[in-house]
Design a protein around this motif. Sequence first.
Motif, PDB file in Angstrom:
ATOM      1  N   GLU A 123       0.912  -1.129   0.045  1.00  0.00           N
ATOM      2  CA  GLU A 123      -0.199  -0.082   0.225  1.00  0.00           C
ATOM      3  C   GLU A 123       1.094   1.129   0.082  1.00  0.00           C
ATOM      4  N   GLN A 124       1.912   1.714   0.803  1.00  0.00           N
ATOM      5  CA  GLN A 124       2.788   2.541   0.939  1.00  0.00           C
ATOM      6  C   GLN A 124       4.006   2.451  -0.574  1.00  0.00           C
ATOM      7  N   ARG A 125       4.042   1.713  -0.512  1.00  0.00           N
ATOM      8  CA  ARG A 125       4.601   0.935  -2.735  1.00  0.00           C
ATOM      9  C   ARG A 125       3.732   1.757  -3.614  1.00  0.00           C
ATOM     10  N   ALA A 126       2.801   1.775  -3.423  1.00  0.00           N
ATOM     11  CA  ALA A 126       1.325   2.396  -4.239  1.00  0.00           C
ATOM     12  C   ALA A 126       1.517   3.552  -4.007  1.00  0.00           C
ATOM     13  N   ASN A 127       1.432   4.278  -2.590  1.00  0.00           N
ATOM     14  CA  ASN A 127       1.138   5.357  -2.782  1.00  0.00           C
ATOM     15  C   ASN A 127       2.762   6.501  -3.008  1.00  0.00           C
ATOM     16  N   GLY A 128       3.606   5.783  -3.246  1.00  0.00           N
ATOM     17  CA  GLY A 128       5.590   6.350  -3.272  1.00  0.00           C
ATOM     18  C   GLY A 128       6.515   6.625  -2.328  1.00  0.00           C
ATOM     19  N   VAL A 129       6.175   5.408  -1.786  1.00  0.00           N
ATOM     20  CA  VAL A 129       7.172   5.697  -0.019  1.00  0.00           C
ATOM     21  C   VAL A 129       7.858   4.981  -0.177  1.00  0.00           C
ATOM     22  N   ASP A 130       9.133   5.195   0.128  1.00  0.00           N
ATOM     23  CA  ASP A 130      10.005   4.883  -0.172  1.00  0.00           C
ATOM     24  C   ASP A 130      10.828   3.880   0.774  1.00  0.00           C
ATOM     25  N   VAL A 131      10.341   5.008   2.447  1.00  0.00           N
ATOM     26  CA  VAL A 131      10.972   4.046   3.175  1.00  0.00           C
ATOM     27  C   VAL A 131      10.320   4.797   4.210  1.00  0.00           C
ATOM     28  N   VAL A 132      10.429   3.671   5.279  1.00  0.00           N
ATOM     29  CA  VAL A 132       9.633   3.968   6.669  1.00  0.00           C
ATOM     30  C   VAL A 132      10.069   4.304   7.966  1.00  0.00           C
ATOM     31  N   ALA A 144      13.397   1.423   8.042  1.00  0.00           N
ATOM     32  CA  ALA A 144      12.813   0.134   6.560  1.00  0.00           C
ATOM     33  C   ALA A 144      12.179   1.690   5.621  1.00  0.00           C
ATOM     34  N   ILE A 145      13.539   0.169   4.739  1.00  0.00           N
ATOM     35  CA  ILE A 145      13.933   1.107   3.538  1.00  0.00           C
ATOM     36  C   ILE A 145      12.813  -0.205   2.866  1.00  0.00           C
ATOM     37  N   ILE A 146      11.777   0.459   1.921  1.00  0.00           N
ATOM     38  CA  ILE A 146      10.504  -0.782   1.509  1.00  0.00           C
ATOM     39  C   ILE A 146      10.695  -0.610  -0.310  1.00  0.00           C
ATOM     40  N   ASN A 147      11.470   0.375  -0.589  1.00  0.00           N
ATOM     41  CA  ASN A 147      11.845   0.310  -1.734  1.00  0.00           C
ATOM     42  C   ASN A 147      13.783   0.392  -2.203  1.00  0.00           C
ATOM     43  N   PRO A 148      14.078  -1.084  -2.618  1.00  0.00           N
ATOM     44  CA  PRO A 148      15.382  -0.863  -3.016  1.00  0.00           C
ATOM     45  C   PRO A 148      15.918   0.046  -3.720  1.00  0.00           C
ATOM     46  N   ALA A 149      15.189   0.658  -4.940  1.00  0.00           N
ATOM     47  CA  ALA A 149      15.686   1.761  -5.894  1.00  0.00           C
ATOM     48  C   ALA A 149      16.293   3.467  -5.005  1.00  0.00           C
TER      49      ALA A 149
END
Length: 172
Positions: A123-132, A144-149
Amino acid sequence: SNANQPPSGGFLLHDASTAKLDDTVKTVGAGGLDLLHGSTKDGLTAADIQVFNPNATQNRKGRKNGGFYATADATVADKYANMPRRDGAPITPTVYGVKLKEGAKVLEKSGDITRLGEAFINEQRANGVDVVFGKDARGQSEYAIINPAAVVSMAKKEPPKPNASGKIELTA
């Protein structure tokens, strides 16, 4: 207090020790954001960052948790690097410098971020979030990195070397 401020980089979160995190999204500023990752493995690179690790011990009871965790606190990173493995296998304590790219989106989340579920991450990735960004169960600030890019680079940090007087000096 500078305890929760990253060691360098253009992005500073408010003092997390006093502020209530209100699920706002911040953007990493100019120069990116330098963090630390403590691991029991040597030789990792940014290519090894997995959001969902199939071997993670935190995946229990059919729940799939994720996130590649980093911190701005060298003491916390060192603690993770020196954690004994549950299976007793030998470890190579290693602290890595992890640089987040300028423009990465960081969700400041209230509550414990130790176990982020797959649905929440997606859900967060769909909203453009990379890190929590938030606290772990011990109240320590974690990313917490949720987008390795969002990671520009990851490289082994060399331990501080003694100077001429034989004392170890830490640079800011």
